[in-house]
Design a protein around this motif. Structure first.
Motif, PDB file in Angstrom:
ATOM      1  N   ILE A 245       0.830  -1.208   0.000  1.00 37.89           N
ATOM      2  CA  ILE A 245       0.000   0.000   0.000  1.00 37.89           C
ATOM      3  C   ILE A 245       0.860   1.251   0.000  1.00 37.89           C
ATOM      4  O   ILE A 245       0.494   2.276  -0.591  1.00 37.89           O
ATOM      5  N   THR A 246       2.039   1.177   0.603  1.00 38.57           N
ATOM      6  CA  THR A 246       2.944   2.328   0.578  1.00 38.57           C
ATOM      7  C   THR A 246       3.440   2.595  -0.831  1.00 38.57           C
ATOM      8  O   THR A 246       3.525   3.752  -1.269  1.00 38.57           O
ATOM      9  N   ARG A 247       3.764   1.548  -1.565  1.00 40.41           N
ATOM     10  CA  ARG A 247       4.162   1.728  -2.970  1.00 40.41           C
ATOM     11  C   ARG A 247       3.023   2.347  -3.774  1.00 40.41           C
ATOM     12  O   ARG A 247       3.254   3.200  -4.651  1.00 40.41           O
ATOM     13  N   LEU A 248       1.792   1.949  -3.467  1.00 37.92           N
ATOM     14  CA  LEU A 248       0.642   2.505  -4.170  1.00 37.92           C
ATOM     15  C   LEU A 248       0.497   4.001  -3.867  1.00 37.92           C
ATOM     16  O   LEU A 248       0.225   4.805  -4.764  1.00 37.92           O
ATOM     17  N   ILE A 249       0.695   4.354  -2.605  1.00 42.58           N
ATOM     18  CA  ILE A 249       0.638   5.772  -2.222  1.00 42.58           C
ATOM     19  C   ILE A 249       1.740   6.556  -2.915  1.00 42.58           C
ATOM     20  O   ILE A 249       1.502   7.622  -3.508  1.00 42.58           O
ATOM     21  N   LEU A 250       2.974   6.040  -2.866  1.00 41.92           N
ATOM     22  CA  LEU A 250       4.120   6.742  -3.455  1.00 41.92           C
ATOM     23  C   LEU A 250       3.973   6.901  -4.966  1.00 41.92           C
ATOM     24  O   LEU A 250       4.489   7.864  -5.549  1.00 41.92           O
ATOM     25  N   ALA A 251       3.276   5.969  -5.602  1.00 43.93           N
ATOM     26  CA  ALA A 251       3.067   6.062  -7.050  1.00 43.93           C
ATOM     27  C   ALA A 251       2.009   7.094  -7.416  1.00 43.93           C
ATOM     28  O   ALA A 251       1.798   7.357  -8.605  1.00 43.93           O
ATOM     29  N   GLY A 252       1.339   7.678  -6.417  1.00 48.31           N
ATOM     30  CA  GLY A 252       0.325   8.690  -6.686  1.00 48.31           C
ATOM     31  C   GLY A 252      -1.022   8.126  -7.114  1.00 48.31           C
ATOM     32  O   GLY A 252      -1.905   8.874  -7.555  1.00 48.31           O
ATOM     33  N   VAL A 253      -1.227   6.806  -6.948  1.00 48.21           N
ATOM     34  CA  VAL A 253      -2.485   6.206  -7.383  1.00 48.21           C
ATOM     35  C   VAL A 253      -3.671   6.785  -6.614  1.00 48.21           C
ATOM     36  O   VAL A 253      -4.736   7.057  -7.194  1.00 48.21           O
ATOM     37  N   LEU A 254      -3.498   7.041  -5.311  1.00 50.68           N
ATOM     38  CA  LEU A 254      -4.608   7.577  -4.518  1.00 50.68           C
ATOM     39  C   LEU A 254      -4.867   9.051  -4.830  1.00 50.68           C
ATOM     40  O   LEU A 254      -5.959   9.557  -4.557  1.00 50.68           O
ATOM     41  N   ASP A 255      -3.883   9.737  -5.396  1.00 52.38           N
ATOM     42  CA  ASP A 255      -4.110  11.104  -5.877  1.00 52.38           C
ATOM     43  C   ASP A 255      -4.898  11.095  -7.180  1.00 52.38           C
ATOM     44  O   ASP A 255      -5.818  11.898  -7.372  1.00 52.38           O
ATOM     45  N   ARG A 256      -4.544  10.184  -8.072  1.00 55.55           N
ATOM     46  CA  ARG A 256      -5.200  10.146  -9.378  1.00 55.55           C
ATOM     47  C   ARG A 256      -6.595   9.537  -9.306  1.00 55.55           C
ATOM     48  O   ARG A 256      -7.464   9.876 -10.127  1.00 55.55           O
ATOM     49  N   TYR A 257      -6.800   8.654  -8.327  1.00 56.27           N
ATOM     50  CA  TYR A 257      -8.094   7.975  -8.196  1.00 56.27           C
ATOM     51  C   TYR A 257      -8.568   8.089  -6.745  1.00 56.27           C
ATOM     52  O   TYR A 257      -8.614   7.112  -6.003  1.00 56.27           O
ATOM     53  N   PRO A 258      -8.934   9.289  -6.340  1.00 55.67           N
ATOM     54  CA  PRO A 258      -9.251   9.531  -4.922  1.00 55.67           C
ATOM     55  C   PRO A 258     -10.520   8.837  -4.439  1.00 55.67           C
ATOM     56  O   PRO A 258     -10.742   8.751  -3.229  1.00 55.67           O
ATOM     57  N   SER A 259     -11.338   8.334  -5.358  1.00 49.22           N
ATOM     58  CA  SER A 259     -12.568   7.650  -4.940  1.00 49.22           C
ATOM     59  C   SER A 259     -12.409   6.142  -4.889  1.00 49.22           C
ATOM     60  O   SER A 259     -13.389   5.429  -4.647  1.00 49.22           O
ATOM     61  N   LEU A 260     -11.194   5.637  -5.121  1.00 51.66           N
ATOM     62  CA  LEU A 260     -10.956   4.206  -4.955  1.00 51.66           C
ATOM     63  C   LEU A 260     -11.287   3.803  -3.526  1.00 51.66           C
ATOM     64  O   LEU A 260     -10.933   4.505  -2.571  1.00 51.66           O
ATOM     65  N   ARG A 261     -11.932   2.670  -3.374  1.00 53.07           N
ATOM     66  CA  ARG A 261     -12.296   2.196  -2.040  1.00 53.07           C
ATOM     67  C   ARG A 261     -11.476   0.941  -1.747  1.00 53.07           C
ATOM     68  O   ARG A 261     -11.837  -0.158  -2.164  1.00 53.07           O
ATOM     69  N   ILE A 262     -10.370   1.136  -1.056  1.00 51.58           N
ATOM     70  CA  ILE A 262      -9.429   0.054  -0.766  1.00 51.58           C
ATOM     71  C   ILE A 262      -9.522  -0.301   0.709  1.00 51.58           C
ATOM     72  O   ILE A 262      -9.412   0.570   1.575  1.00 51.58           O
ATOM     73  N   MET A 263      -9.712  -1.576   0.989  1.00 46.97           N
ATOM     74  CA  MET A 263      -9.729  -2.077   2.358  1.00 46.97           C
ATOM     75  C   MET A 263      -8.492  -2.945   2.585  1.00 46.97           C
ATOM     76  O   MET A 263      -8.218  -3.864   1.809  1.00 46.97           O
ATOM     77  N   LEU A 264      -7.752  -2.648   3.637  1.00 49.29           N
ATOM     78  CA  LEU A 264      -6.517  -3.354   3.947  1.00 49.29           C
ATOM     79  C   LEU A 264      -6.775  -4.470   4.945  1.00 49.29           C
ATOM     80  O   LEU A 264      -7.474  -4.278   5.949  1.00 49.29           O
ATOM     81  N   ALA A 265      -6.188  -5.622   4.682  1.00 44.40           N
ATOM     82  CA  ALA A 265      -6.285  -6.743   5.613  1.00 44.40           C
ATOM     83  C   ALA A 265      -5.471  -6.466   6.866  1.00 44.40           C
ATOM     84  O   ALA A 265      -4.515  -5.687   6.854  1.00 44.40           O
ATOM     85  N   HIS A 266      -5.875  -7.119   7.948  1.00 43.84           N
ATOM     86  CA  HIS A 266      -5.136  -7.130   9.216  1.00 43.84           C
ATOM     87  C   HIS A 266      -4.861  -5.715   9.722  1.00 43.84           C
ATOM     88  O   HIS A 266      -3.752  -5.384  10.141  1.00 43.84           O
ATOM     89  N   SER A 267      -5.882  -4.873   9.630  1.00 41.78           N
ATOM     90  CA  SER A 267      -5.861  -3.502  10.173  1.00 41.78           C
ATOM     91  C   SER A 267      -4.724  -2.652   9.613  1.00 41.78           C
ATOM     92  O   SER A 267      -4.207  -1.767  10.281  1.00 41.78           O
ATOM     93  N   GLY A 268      -4.355  -2.931   8.366  1.00 43.47           N
ATOM     94  CA  GLY A 268      -3.367  -2.086   7.708  1.00 43.47           C
ATOM     95  C   GLY A 268      -1.923  -2.466   7.970  1.00 43.47           C
ATOM     96  O   GLY A 268      -1.017  -1.722   7.603  1.00 43.47           O
ATOM     97  N   GLY A 269      -1.706  -3.643   8.587  1.00 44.15           N
ATOM     98  CA  GLY A 269      -0.331  -4.051   8.857  1.00 44.15           C
ATOM     99  C   GLY A 269       0.378  -3.068   9.756  1.00 44.15           C
ATOM    100  O   GLY A 269      -0.149  -2.643  10.783  1.00 44.15           O
ATOM    101  N   ALA A 270       1.575  -2.660   9.352  1.00 44.62           N
ATOM    102  CA  ALA A 270       2.369  -1.731  10.150  1.00 44.62           C
ATOM    103  C   ALA A 270       2.236  -0.288   9.672  1.00 44.62           C
ATOM    104  O   ALA A 270       2.887   0.600  10.225  1.00 44.62           O
ATOM    105  N   LEU A 271       1.397  -0.046   8.676  1.00 48.15           N
ATOM    106  CA  LEU A 271       1.295   1.306   8.124  1.00 48.15           C
ATOM    107  C   LEU A 271       0.888   2.348   9.155  1.00 48.15           C
ATOM    108  O   LEU A 271       1.501   3.431   9.217  1.00 48.15           O
ATOM    109  N   PRO A 272      -0.140   2.114   9.990  1.00 50.05           N
ATOM    110  CA  PRO A 272      -0.496   3.137  10.979  1.00 50.05           C
ATOM    111  C   PRO A 272       0.677   3.498  11.902  1.00 50.05           C
ATOM    112  O   PRO A 272       0.925   4.679  12.162  1.00 50.05           O
ATOM    113  N   GLN A 273       1.404   2.489  12.386  1.00 56.91           N
ATOM    114  CA  GLN A 273       2.518   2.735  13.296  1.00 56.91           C
ATOM    115  C   GLN A 273       3.647   3.498  12.618  1.00 56.91           C
ATOM    116  O   GLN A 273       4.318   4.328  13.244  1.00 56.91           O
ATOM    117  N   LEU A 274       3.877   3.258  11.340  1.00 56.75           N
ATOM    118  CA  LEU A 274       5.033   3.832  10.638  1.00 56.75           C
ATOM    119  C   LEU A 274       4.672   5.025   9.768  1.00 56.75           C
ATOM    120  O   LEU A 274       5.534   5.544   9.056  1.00 56.75           O
TER     121      LEU A 274
END
Length: 401
Positions: A245-274
């Motif tokens: 998901i971090t690679r997806l963010i860095l690639a700007g996918v969420l900027d280009r497609y802000p209405s994408l509805r993505i659900m992350l397994a296992h509460s987002g892994g370590a992304l919230p902490q980091l």
């Protein structure tokens, strides 16, 4: 719902200390190996496969080997992995009203493009039948007990047009409300520019994308000592999700497609902490410092998360991180107390994590339910619990009672 059944469910919830309103209990993270898919795995001679095996007690059983080198010759499998009655029985045992089932990993990753393309369509039709012929959710008029996430033929060598055709197929299946997706894309990860038309089509179709890990991280990092499946599942899976998901963010996918509805397994892994460390690294790196429209922490509020975290403190932490996300938009903003609990959704990960010994209830499920009940939710109380338990899912998947 019969009066006896309704009273039994209410009694169970009261006995567990769970005060809830009329909203359903909805499981968004529950898997199935449809019979057609199980047959595909049985025909294989290398992982992933379902194979016949004799356990140390001399009893013959089927084992699921998902990855080569998996410890303990994989794991035992049986009807709970593909039989719908077993799924419904599990739901009744835990008071679950509606489930959104998804094919479990490794999906179609191991197949050549032509076979992945045809099997995806066949399995999506199978899933529609599996869900559309399920019983109505008792007490919730007009809703079925089962809905699903479809499959896309995301494999190397596939024509993007075939993926888009499968998205069109899924759009036509009333009980299939999203897609489950691994982290490999068509071979180069989800930040592959070739997937741009796929993101555009998924956004236009308003399908929920369930991002789920499979490969973990390099198993050499876990050492030579046998620890069963603990390190790959507890650490490898969440870190795989975090990186993807971090690679997806860095690639700007969420900027280009802000209405994408993505659900992350296992509460987002370590992304919230980091996430703050991620934001700082971006700010100090000349390659990406000016690439994104928002601070990296903003994007966590654009995502959804299953509540498969097993602890109330973890859920409160993730909820708080989501709630602060609006502060980091390009135009600034305020902390939004309710946003965190509106982006988390109950899940069980059934049929994985069964109890080690036969029991009436699955401890893994009870831990998740207990965590939701015990979390503070920024003081929002039962309303927040009901959102996480099921109301969020009804909104996310466009269902109404």
């Amino acid at each position: 719902m019969s009066r006896v059944h309704a009273l039994n469910q209410l009694s169970t919830r009261r006995a567990s200390g769970m005060s809830r309103s009329k909203g359903p209990l909805v499981d968004v993270h529950t898997h199935v190996y449809l019979p057609r898919y199980a047959a595909e795995l049985r025909a294989r001679t290398a992982a992933p496969r379902i194979m016949n095996w004799t356990n140390p007690a001399g009893k013959a059983e089927e084992r699921l080997l998902i990855l080569d080198g998996e410890p303990n010759a994989g794991r035992p499998v049986g009807p709970q992995y593909w039989d719908r009655d077993e799924k419904l029985q599990f739901m009744r045992k835990h008071g679950i009203d509606i489930s959104f089932v998804s094919s479990a990993n490794p999906w179609l990753d191991f197949l050549p493009a032509a076979r992945a393309d045809s099997l995806a369509r066949e399995l999506n039709d199978d899933l529609e039948d599996y869900c559309s012929t399920s019983p109505e959710a008792e007490g919730f008029s007009g809703l079925k007990t089962l809905y699903g996430f479809g499959l896309l033929p995301l494999v190397p060598g596939i024509e993007i047009s075939h993926i888009l055709q499968t998205i069109d197929q899924i759009k036509s299946l009333h009980h299939v409300r999203g897609v489950i997706m691994g982290t490999q894309g068509i071979g180069k990860g989800l930040d592959d520019e070739a997937l741009e038309p796929v993101w555009e089509a998924l956004q236009e179709a308003n399908l929920v994308i369930f991002l789920h890990p499979h490969y973990g991280v390099d198993s050499k990092a876990f050492g030579e000592k046998s620890n069963g499946h603990v390190l790959p599942l507890a650490l490898g899976f969440p870190f795989e999700t975090t990186i993807s998901i971090t690679r997806l963010i860095l690639a700007g996918v969420l900027d280009r497609y802000p209405s994408l509805r993505i659900m992350l397994a296992h509460s987002g892994g370590a992304l919230p902490q980091l996430s703050s460390r991620l934001a700082s690294c971006i700010d100090h790196d000349p390659v990406v410092a000016k690439r994104l429209k928002h601070n990296a922490r903003y994007y966590l509020g654009q995502l959804y998360y299953d509540a498969v975290a097993y602890g109330p403190e973890e859920l409160d932490f993730v909820s708080g991180i989501i709630g602060r996300s609006s502060r980091y938009g390009a135009g600034g903003g305020q902390y939004q107390t309710q946003i965190g609990s509106q982006r988390l959704l109950f899940g069980t990960d059934h049929p994985f994590f069964p109890p080690l010994e036969a029991s009436q209830k699955w401890q893994s499920v009870e831990d998740n339910l207990g965590a939701i009940r015990a979390a503070h939710w920024n003081g929002l109380g039962v309303a927040a619990q009901d959102d996480v338990m099921g109301n969020n899912a009804l909104r996310l998947f466009g269902l109404s009672q």
